[in-house]
Design an enzyme around this catalytic site. Sequence first.
Site, PDB file in Angstrom:
ATOM      1  CB  SER A  15      50.593 -33.975 -22.491  1.00 39.44           C
ATOM      2  OG  SER A  15      50.385 -35.365 -22.392  1.00 39.44           O
ATOM      3  CB  THR A  63      46.601 -36.447 -28.410  1.00 37.26           C
ATOM      4  OG1 THR A  63      45.412 -35.853 -27.903  1.00 37.26           O
ATOM      5  CG2 THR A  63      47.726 -35.421 -28.412  1.00 37.26           C
ATOM      6  CE  LYS A  67      43.008 -39.138 -29.390  1.00 39.93           C
ATOM      7  NZ  LYS A  67      42.015 -39.195 -28.327  1.00 39.93           N
ATOM      8  CG  ASP A 103      41.085 -42.372 -26.223  1.00 36.29           C
ATOM      9  OD1 ASP A 103      41.841 -42.310 -25.233  1.00 36.29           O
ATOM     10  OD2 ASP A 103      41.178 -41.599 -27.203  1.00 36.29           O
ATOM     11  N   GLY A 128      28.850 -33.457 -27.627  1.00 40.11           N
ATOM     12  CA  GLY A 128      30.020 -33.392 -28.505  1.00 40.11           C
ATOM     13  C   GLY A 128      29.954 -34.492 -29.554  1.00 40.11           C
ATOM     14  CB  ALA A 129      29.542 -34.810 -32.808  1.00 38.02           C
ATOM     15  N   GLY A 130      33.015 -35.183 -31.571  1.00 33.49           N
ATOM     16  CA  GLY A 130      34.390 -35.293 -32.058  1.00 33.49           C
ATOM     17  C   GLY A 130      34.947 -36.683 -31.792  1.00 33.49           C
ATOM     18  CB  ALA A 132      36.674 -37.567 -26.763  1.00 37.47           C
TER      19      ALA A 132
HETATM   20  P1  NAP Z   1      37.364 -32.754 -30.795  1.00 41.21           P
HETATM   21  O1  NAP Z   1      37.559 -33.904 -31.720  1.00 41.21           O
HETATM   22  O2  NAP Z   1      37.917 -31.411 -31.128  1.00 41.21           O
HETATM   23  O3  NAP Z   1      35.762 -32.597 -30.568  1.00 41.21           O
HETATM   24  C1  NAP Z   1      35.223 -31.650 -29.677  1.00 41.21           C
HETATM   25  C2  NAP Z   1      33.696 -31.634 -29.791  1.00 41.21           C
HETATM   26  O4  NAP Z   1      33.195 -30.709 -28.825  1.00 41.21           O
HETATM   27  C3  NAP Z   1      33.173 -31.150 -31.131  1.00 41.21           C
HETATM   28  O5  NAP Z   1      31.938 -31.764 -31.404  1.00 41.21           O
HETATM   29  C4  NAP Z   1      32.980 -29.643 -30.877  1.00 41.21           C
HETATM   30  O6  NAP Z   1      32.014 -29.068 -31.717  1.00 41.21           O
HETATM   31  C5  NAP Z   1      32.448 -29.655 -29.475  1.00 41.21           C
HETATM   32  N1  NAP Z   1      32.653 -28.415 -28.755  1.00 41.21           N
HETATM   33  C6  NAP Z   1      33.804 -27.692 -28.642  1.00 41.21           C
HETATM   34  N2  NAP Z   1      33.608 -26.624 -27.843  1.00 41.21           N
HETATM   35  C7  NAP Z   1      32.326 -26.669 -27.440  1.00 41.21           C
HETATM   36  C8  NAP Z   1      31.512 -25.824 -26.624  1.00 41.21           C
HETATM   37  N3  NAP Z   1      32.019 -24.715 -26.032  1.00 41.21           N
HETATM   38  N4  NAP Z   1      30.208 -26.147 -26.430  1.00 41.21           N
HETATM   39  C9  NAP Z   1      29.697 -27.252 -27.024  1.00 41.21           C
HETATM   40  N5  NAP Z   1      30.393 -28.095 -27.839  1.00 41.21           N
HETATM   41  C10 NAP Z   1      31.689 -27.789 -28.033  1.00 41.21           C
HETATM   42  O7  NAP Z   1      37.941 -33.091 -29.345  1.00 41.21           O
HETATM   43  P2  NAP Z   1      38.001 -34.534 -28.657  1.00 41.21           P
HETATM   44  O8  NAP Z   1      39.263 -35.221 -28.966  1.00 41.21           O
HETATM   45  O9  NAP Z   1      36.722 -35.234 -28.951  1.00 41.21           O
HETATM   46  O10 NAP Z   1      38.107 -34.102 -27.098  1.00 41.21           O
HETATM   47  C11 NAP Z   1      36.983 -33.581 -26.416  1.00 41.21           C
HETATM   48  C12 NAP Z   1      37.311 -33.431 -24.929  1.00 41.21           C
HETATM   49  O11 NAP Z   1      37.566 -34.714 -24.357  1.00 41.21           O
HETATM   50  C13 NAP Z   1      38.567 -32.597 -24.642  1.00 41.21           C
HETATM   51  O12 NAP Z   1      38.317 -31.833 -23.502  1.00 41.21           O
HETATM   52  C14 NAP Z   1      39.636 -33.628 -24.352  1.00 41.21           C
HETATM   53  O13 NAP Z   1      40.642 -33.150 -23.481  1.00 41.21           O
HETATM   54  C15 NAP Z   1      38.804 -34.714 -23.659  1.00 41.21           C
HETATM   55  N6  NAP Z   1      39.413 -36.042 -23.755  1.00 41.21           N
HETATM   56  C16 NAP Z   1      39.713 -36.671 -22.595  1.00 41.21           C
HETATM   57  C17 NAP Z   1      40.256 -37.936 -22.625  1.00 41.21           C
HETATM   58  C18 NAP Z   1      40.580 -38.615 -21.325  1.00 41.21           C
HETATM   59  O14 NAP Z   1      41.356 -39.587 -21.340  1.00 41.21           O
HETATM   60  N7  NAP Z   1      40.003 -38.189 -20.237  1.00 41.21           N
HETATM   61  C19 NAP Z   1      40.515 -38.581 -23.845  1.00 41.21           C
HETATM   62  C20 NAP Z   1      40.177 -37.910 -25.034  1.00 41.21           C
HETATM   63  C21 NAP Z   1      39.634 -36.624 -24.963  1.00 41.21           C
HETATM   64  P3  NAP Z   1      32.344 -27.788 -32.660  1.00 41.21           P
HETATM   65  O15 NAP Z   1      32.887 -28.358 -33.947  1.00 41.21           O
HETATM   66  O16 NAP Z   1      31.015 -27.154 -32.791  1.00 41.21           O
HETATM   67  O17 NAP Z   1      33.376 -26.942 -31.940  1.00 41.21           O
END
Ligand code: NAP
Length: 281
Positions: A15, A63, A67, A103, A128-130, A132
Amino acid sequence: MIYHFGLTGFPLGHSLSPCIHRAALRSTGLAGDYKLFPLQSGSSFEQLLLLMRQGDLHGLNVTIPHKQTVVSLVDLVSHTVRMTGAVNTLYLREDRLVGDNTDVAGFMTDLHEKIGSSIPRRKAIVLGAGGAARAVAIGLLSAGWQVVVSARKPLQAQVMRDQLRPWAREGYLETTGQEETEINSVIGECGLLVNATPAGMAPNLFDDPLPPAVELPEDLALYDLIYNPQETLLMRRFRQESRPAFNGLGMLVEQAALAFELWTGVPVSRADLWKAVDQPC
Ligand code: NAP
């Protein structure tokens, strides 16, 4: 006063938040520290929340994977948390524990700084559907963009659409899969692609969330939320064909600055925080 701040989640090893928040303390001349509280999924938050309620911890960032869990453990949530269903910042106000989410504003502020009003079409495809992706989609929808959520699990995208629908104008929120034909059917109408998946993040540097044969419009811009590495495979693909591509460092810095300002009430220089992420600390 000596401020005590921290970050909880898992894993936290890489981090940048301690670096950014320590720079914020130095920049504002406030005394304090920023510690890591690694907590795996399923662990209890009670001890940490008690520290906050007692006033021993003045601000906490949250994080992955907590979250969403934390939403039900606080006394009050901000409007942004009601919309996204996720908390990334905690603080105490008048003895009540407040959950907020910086965020959304972090992403929108940096996006605006990077692309201004130069985008030809205010329609975005979000991969993506998480958590972020929800923050990104809420930010874009609130600013009048149309959003297409593209997830490899169709059900995940539909759940996200149903949760966000109350905040979207009719016809402004769609979902699709991540197959080449599915993306090709919508991407031509989009001015922005947002990668909100971890595909391409270290150590999986060769992962790319976009199928190779997708036909990218000439003027499509990319915002990749990943910041480690600072240039993902997907970003390189855009830049090689002279399309604009930005990483998630700006969002990270901005969401941290906004959290710091909520905790202290003191404005912080973004330039000082950028210096902190540009050099190892
Ligand atoms: P999360 O809640 O785990 O969601 C991840 C999403 O991506 C899910 O929909 C997941 O689907 C999908 N996914 C994972 N691996 C994949 C792949 N190889 N191909 C296609 N889809 C895939 O994570 P999150 O918190 O949303 O974070 C997502 C990204 O954003 C991370 O890289 C994180 O570091 C980044 N982020 C950056 C910031 C910033 O300030 N820049 C802030 C927040 C997050 P499945 O269920 O199918 O795996």
